[in-house]
Design a protein around this motif. Structure first.
Motif, PDB file in Angstrom:
ATOM      1  N   THR A 123       0.784  -1.227   0.000  1.00 34.75           N
ATOM      2  CA  THR A 123       0.000   0.000   0.000  1.00 34.75           C
ATOM      3  C   THR A 123       0.814   1.274   0.000  1.00 34.75           C
ATOM      4  N   CYS A 124       2.099   1.215   0.364  1.00 31.28           N
ATOM      5  CA  CYS A 124       2.866   2.459   0.506  1.00 31.28           C
ATOM      6  C   CYS A 124       3.757   2.771  -0.693  1.00 31.28           C
ATOM      7  N   GLY A 125       4.250   1.782  -1.388  1.00 32.14           N
ATOM      8  CA  GLY A 125       5.125   2.005  -2.535  1.00 32.14           C
ATOM      9  C   GLY A 125       6.561   2.326  -2.177  1.00 32.14           C
ATOM     10  N   LYS A 144      -2.420  -4.230  -7.179  1.00 31.41           N
ATOM     11  CA  LYS A 144      -1.854  -3.197  -6.308  1.00 31.41           C
ATOM     12  C   LYS A 144      -0.658  -2.517  -6.981  1.00 31.41           C
ATOM     13  N   GLU A 145       0.191  -3.323  -7.623  1.00 32.76           N
ATOM     14  CA  GLU A 145       1.343  -2.756  -8.334  1.00 32.76           C
ATOM     15  C   GLU A 145       0.895  -1.865  -9.484  1.00 32.76           C
ATOM     16  N   GLU A 147      -1.773  -0.168  -9.806  1.00 35.51           N
ATOM     17  CA  GLU A 147      -2.343   1.077  -9.299  1.00 35.51           C
ATOM     18  C   GLU A 147      -1.248   2.020  -8.790  1.00 35.51           C
ATOM     19  N   LEU A 148      -0.316   1.497  -7.972  1.00 32.37           N
ATOM     20  CA  LEU A 148       0.715   2.354  -7.385  1.00 32.37           C
ATOM     21  C   LEU A 148       1.784   2.799  -8.381  1.00 32.37           C
TER      22      LEU A 148
END
Length: 188
Positions: A123-125, A144-145, A147-148
């Motif tokens: 969630t933080c990158g 998730k990847e 999106e970030l």
């Protein structure tokens, strides 16, 4: 049981080690380094004390367990202008984040505090890395990847979301640590 031989006059000439200290119980390979680095570093050579039997007996040496060789490139250059590269090996089937942390490779840089990263939740990158070579050994990008990293280069990955091969994978991967902080460019 093997013997670890060191080339330093201040350390005893051999230190016994067990052959099961890692999933890779193969002898360490000497990697070529620039002449400037060879004077400043301590090199270790692991030798095996087992033999493959008398010559002509038909007994062969056991095959090396599958492993993936990594070259982790630090974002800053050494004082002589060469890249600071750390070579490691690991078994496949693990997350890249776990491999880097287990091998003492700087993953988070300035975000290493307990409240500054999500500890692998995606969630933080803060665990972004750049895959220079070996992307075929890595898993597909997760949602998730995607999106970030949607505004980042396609070679960037989140180490906490990236699976490295499988248990029987072999190959080589070059990873650029902390790609936002790097001072050199890769030639394509």
């Amino acid at each position: 049981m093997g013997v670890l031989q060191l080339n330093s006059p201040t350390i005893p000439s051999s230190i016994p080690i067990t052959s099961s200290f890692n999933c890779n119980s193969k002898p360490l390979k000497l990697l070529p380094l620039p002449k400037q680095l060879s004077r400043r570093r301590l090199f270790a050579i692991a030798t095996s004390t087992t033999s493959s039997g008398p010559e002509g007996s038909g007994v062969t040496a056991p095959e090396e367990p599958p492993s993936i060789d990594f070259a982790f490139v630090h974002p800053r250059l050494l004082p002589d202008g060469t890249p600071d590269v750390h070579y490691r090996s690991a078994c496949g089937g693990q997350k890249l984040r776990d491999i880097m942390l287990d091998q003492n490779i700087d993953l988070y840089g300035p975000y290493d505090g307990p409240l500054l990263n999500c500890a692998g939740g995606g969630t933080c990158g803060s665990c972004m890395v750049e895959v220079v070579e070996g992307k075929e050994l890595l898993s597909q990008k997760t949602d998730k990847e995607m999106e970030l990293l949607k505004r980042k280069p396609k070679t960037w990955r989140l180490a906490c979301q990236t699976m490295v091969g499988s248990k029987d994978s072999r190959g080589q991967i070059i990873i650029q640590q902390l790609p936002e902080w790097k001072v050199h460019e890769w030639e394509k």
